[in-house]
Design an enzyme around this catalytic site. Structure first.
Site, PDB file in Angstrom:
ATOM      1  N   CYS A  34     -27.994  35.951  27.768  1.00  0.00           N
ATOM      2  CA  CYS A  34     -28.250  34.656  27.128  1.00  0.00           C
ATOM      3  C   CYS A  34     -29.565  34.039  27.635  1.00  0.00           C
ATOM      4  O   CYS A  34     -29.655  33.658  28.799  1.00  0.00           O
ATOM      5  CB  CYS A  34     -27.059  33.742  27.418  1.00  0.00           C
ATOM      6  SG  CYS A  34     -27.322  32.005  27.076  1.00  0.00           S
ATOM      7  N   CYS A  37     -29.319  30.469  28.938  1.00  0.00           N
ATOM      8  CA  CYS A  37     -28.614  30.479  30.234  1.00  0.00           C
ATOM      9  C   CYS A  37     -29.604  30.789  31.357  1.00  0.00           C
ATOM     10  O   CYS A  37     -29.582  30.139  32.408  1.00  0.00           O
ATOM     11  CB  CYS A  37     -27.502  31.532  30.239  1.00  0.00           C
ATOM     12  SG  CYS A  37     -26.198  31.266  29.020  1.00  0.00           S
TER      13      CYS A  37
END
Length: 110
Positions: A34, A37
């Protein structure tokens, strides 16, 4: 790469580390693939230092630990959930700036 004071929790120890904590706990639900993230990871590390002794900061990899994210209805990552006394106090979804996270933490602490 994460700061020394960032905890890594899993499905097996989530209840004992997060829900039974004497301090509020910010849990970062994330995954290695991600991009957003990874983008907020340095912010999470900074917060762990800034709030040491007042808030525990924990990360949970959603790919390795599917039960807990399912329990809290995590549909998008990164999702940050702030727990206090075993209860969800607030939730932030998406990569937000440090100030937005601090505002929520400070509200929970007051």
């Amino acid at each position: 790469m994460s700061a020394d004071n960032v905890l890594h929790v899993g499905d097996s120890d989530f209840d004992s580390v997060v829900l039974k904590s004497d301090l509020p706990v910010l849990v970062d639900f994330w995954a290695a693939w991600c991009g957003p993230c990874r983008a907020i990871a340095p912010v999470i590390d900074e917060l762990a230092s800034d709030y040491a002794g007042r808030v525990k900061i924990a990360k949970m990899n959603v790919d390795e630990n599917p039960i807990t994210p399912g329990r809290y209805g995590i549909r998008a990552i990164p999702t940050l959930i702030i727990f206090k006394g075993g209860k969800v106090m607030d939730q932030i979804t998406g990569a937000v700036g440090k100030g937005a996270i601090e505002a929520v933490l400070n509200r929970v602490l007051s």
